[in-house]
Design a protein around this motif. Sequence first.
Motif, PDB file in Angstrom:
ATOM      1  N   TYR A  21     -44.721  -2.240 -13.473  1.00  0.00           N
ATOM      2  CA  TYR A  21     -45.917  -2.111 -14.299  1.00  0.00           C
ATOM      3  C   TYR A  21     -46.937  -1.177 -13.667  1.00  0.00           C
ATOM      4  N   HIS A  22     -47.767  -0.623 -14.527  1.00  0.00           N
ATOM      5  CA  HIS A  22     -48.970   0.073 -14.091  1.00  0.00           C
ATOM      6  C   HIS A  22     -50.048  -0.996 -13.908  1.00  0.00           C
ATOM      7  N   LEU A  23     -50.765  -0.937 -12.827  1.00  0.00           N
ATOM      8  CA  LEU A  23     -51.843  -1.895 -12.569  1.00  0.00           C
ATOM      9  C   LEU A  23     -53.170  -1.153 -12.560  1.00  0.00           C
ATOM     10  N   LEU A  94     -44.751  -6.142  -5.040  1.00  0.00           N
ATOM     11  CA  LEU A  94     -44.801  -4.855  -4.356  1.00  0.00           C
ATOM     12  C   LEU A  94     -45.833  -3.987  -5.058  1.00  0.00           C
ATOM     13  N   LEU A  95     -46.840  -3.559  -4.320  1.00  0.00           N
ATOM     14  CA  LEU A  95     -47.848  -2.644  -4.842  1.00  0.00           C
ATOM     15  C   LEU A  95     -47.622  -1.276  -4.216  1.00  0.00           C
ATOM     16  N   VAL A  96     -47.391  -0.294  -5.065  1.00  0.00           N
ATOM     17  CA  VAL A  96     -47.205   1.081  -4.610  1.00  0.00           C
ATOM     18  C   VAL A  96     -48.433   1.871  -5.056  1.00  0.00           C
ATOM     19  N   ALA A  97     -49.220   2.276  -4.101  1.00  0.00           N
ATOM     20  CA  ALA A  97     -50.437   3.038  -4.389  1.00  0.00           C
ATOM     21  C   ALA A  97     -50.200   4.516  -4.090  1.00  0.00           C
ATOM     22  N   VAL A 133     -43.145  -5.158  -9.354  1.00  0.00           N
ATOM     23  CA  VAL A 133     -43.528  -3.867  -8.790  1.00  0.00           C
ATOM     24  C   VAL A 133     -44.712  -3.359  -9.606  1.00  0.00           C
ATOM     25  N   PHE A 134     -45.774  -3.012  -8.908  1.00  0.00           N
ATOM     26  CA  PHE A 134     -46.961  -2.470  -9.565  1.00  0.00           C
ATOM     27  C   PHE A 134     -47.294  -1.115  -8.964  1.00  0.00           C
ATOM     28  N   LEU A 145     -44.555   3.438 -18.138  1.00  0.00           N
ATOM     29  CA  LEU A 145     -44.831   2.205 -17.409  1.00  0.00           C
ATOM     30  C   LEU A 145     -45.823   1.361 -18.199  1.00  0.00           C
ATOM     31  N   PRO A 146     -45.435   0.156 -18.572  1.00  0.00           N
ATOM     32  CA  PRO A 146     -46.389  -0.686 -19.285  1.00  0.00           C
ATOM     33  C   PRO A 146     -47.497  -1.142 -18.333  1.00  0.00           C
TER      34      PRO A 146
END
Length: 151
Positions: A21-23, A94-97, A133-134, A145-146
């Motif tokens: 997802y998009h956060l 998991l946050l991917v920035a 996963v964000f 990406l929702p």
Amino acid sequence: MSAMSQKLQKLLAEPRFAGIYHLPHSDRKALKQATQALRYGWLQADLEGLREIAPALAKLGGDLRLPDWYGANYDALADCLTDLAWNDAPGYVLLVAGADALHAHDETAFATLNEVFAQVVDHWREAGVPFWVFYDLRADGLATLPTLAAG
């Protein structure tokens, strides 16, 4: 705990909704609070400024503190994330920035990375374990990406 954290906590507890997802950046703190409340494993990587997949995979290995045998390639990433004995938890976030540059410069590599993440999510879903996963990215250009809707 904020109202958003409580909503996210309820959502994160459902393995069937786990995915990529998009956060919105404003929800980052609430996401971490919800993850901690659930005692999930928190994984975070910052790929800021990385335009190519090789350094991005190496950075993922370092930021996620993957085992020494991690080979900084897609297969090794999948292997490490589907065998989390080194980070045992009832679920994972998991946050991917900062993946904007990779997404803009090499869409194929970005898509392949997401295929790996999707395989990991499916692996854990089959085991009844939520793996989320964000991406903390600008919303523009991420129609594939929702955006997580906890409300």
